[in-house]
Design a protein around this motif. Structure first.
Motif, PDB file in Angstrom:
ATOM      1  N   VAL A 199       0.843  -1.203   0.000  1.00 47.36           N
ATOM      2  CA  VAL A 199       0.000   0.000   0.000  1.00 47.36           C
ATOM      3  C   VAL A 199       0.874   1.248   0.000  1.00 47.36           C
ATOM      4  N   ASN A 200       1.927   1.253   0.816  1.00 49.41           N
ATOM      5  CA  ASN A 200       2.809   2.418   0.872  1.00 49.41           C
ATOM      6  C   ASN A 200       3.526   2.637  -0.450  1.00 49.41           C
ATOM      7  N   ILE A 201       3.943   1.559  -1.099  1.00 51.97           N
ATOM      8  CA  ILE A 201       4.618   1.700  -2.396  1.00 51.97           C
ATOM      9  C   ILE A 201       3.649   2.260  -3.434  1.00 51.97           C
ATOM     10  N   ALA A 202       2.418   1.760  -3.434  1.00 48.16           N
ATOM     11  CA  ALA A 202       1.432   2.248  -4.399  1.00 48.16           C
ATOM     12  C   ALA A 202       1.122   3.720  -4.163  1.00 48.16           C
ATOM     13  N   LEU A 203       0.917   4.091  -2.908  1.00 47.44           N
ATOM     14  CA  LEU A 203       0.626   5.498  -2.603  1.00 47.44           C
ATOM     15  C   LEU A 203       1.824   6.389  -2.907  1.00 47.44           C
ATOM     16  N   GLY A 204       3.025   5.875  -2.648  1.00 48.59           N
ATOM     17  CA  GLY A 204       4.228   6.642  -2.969  1.00 48.59           C
ATOM     18  C   GLY A 204       4.360   6.866  -4.463  1.00 48.59           C
ATOM     19  N   GLY A 205       4.027   5.856  -5.254  1.00 49.03           N
ATOM     20  CA  GLY A 205       4.080   6.004  -6.708  1.00 49.03           C
ATOM     21  C   GLY A 205       3.083   7.037  -7.203  1.00 49.03           C
TER      22      GLY A 205
END
Length: 153
Positions: A78-84
Motif C-alpha cells: 500500500v505504501n509503495i502504491a501510494l508513494g508512486g
C-alpha cells in the motif's frame, strides 16, 4: 393422533388441534433399480390427517459455496502504491510549473522585443521627420564647445 390443548387455562374458548403427518413405508412392489448415488433424490410419501397422501422428493437445502478468502494486502505494498501516486503527482506538478515559467519567459521576451521595435520605430520617425522637413534645429557639432560636461552650442 390428536392432541387437544387449551389456549388459556381456565377459560372456555376454542381449542387447537395439532395434526402430525404419518410417513408411509416405501412400497415393496416396485422393483429396485440400482442407481448412482446423488443423481435422483428419494421419494417420500406422507399421509395427511384427512386421509390424502402427498408424495414428493426430499430435497437437501442448497449450501452456498464458501467465499474465497482474499489474502491480506501488506502495508508495504500500500505504501509503495501510494508513494508512486504521490511521485507521479509531484512530477506532473513540476512539469506544469516549468511549462508555465517557460511560457511566461517567452511572453516577457516578446513584450520587450515589441517595445524595442515600437520605440526604435518612433526614434526613426523622429530622426527622419526632423531632417526631411527642415523645420528642426540644426546643430553644428564641429563648432560646439564642451565645458565641464555641458554642451554649449
Amino acid at each position: 393422533m390428536h392432541e387437544h390443548a387449551n389456549l388459556v387455562p381456565g377459560r372456555r374458548e376454542a381449542t387447537v388441534e395439532v395434526h402430525r403427518p404419518t410417513p408411509l413405508a416405501p412400497m415393496p412392489s416396485a422393483p429396485v433399480v440400482p442407481m448412482q448415488p446423488g443423481t435422483i433424490p428419494a421419494v417420500t410419501s406422507v399421509v395427511l390427517p384427512d386421509g390424502r397422501v402427498v408424495t414428493g422428493y426430499t430435497l437437501e437445502p442448497i449450501k452456498p459455496e464458501p467465499v474465497a478468502v482474499k489474502p491480506p494486502v501488506s502495508r508495504a505494498a500500500v505504501n509503495i502504491a501510494l508513494g508512486g501516486i504521490g511521485f507521479g503527482a509531484v512530477c506532473g506538478g513540476l512539469f506544469l510549473l516549468t511549462a508555465f515559467i517557460t511560457a511566461l519567459t517567452a511572453l516577457i521576451t516578446q513584450l520587450i522585443t515589441l517595445a524595442a521595435v515600437i520605440f526604435g520605430g518612433w526614434v526613426a520617425v523622429q530622426v527622419f521627420s526632423a531632417s526631411g522637413h527642415g523645420s528642426g534645429t540644426t546643430v553644428n557639432i564641429r563648432k560646439a564647445v564642451f565645458k565641464r560636461n555641458h554642451f554649449h552650442g
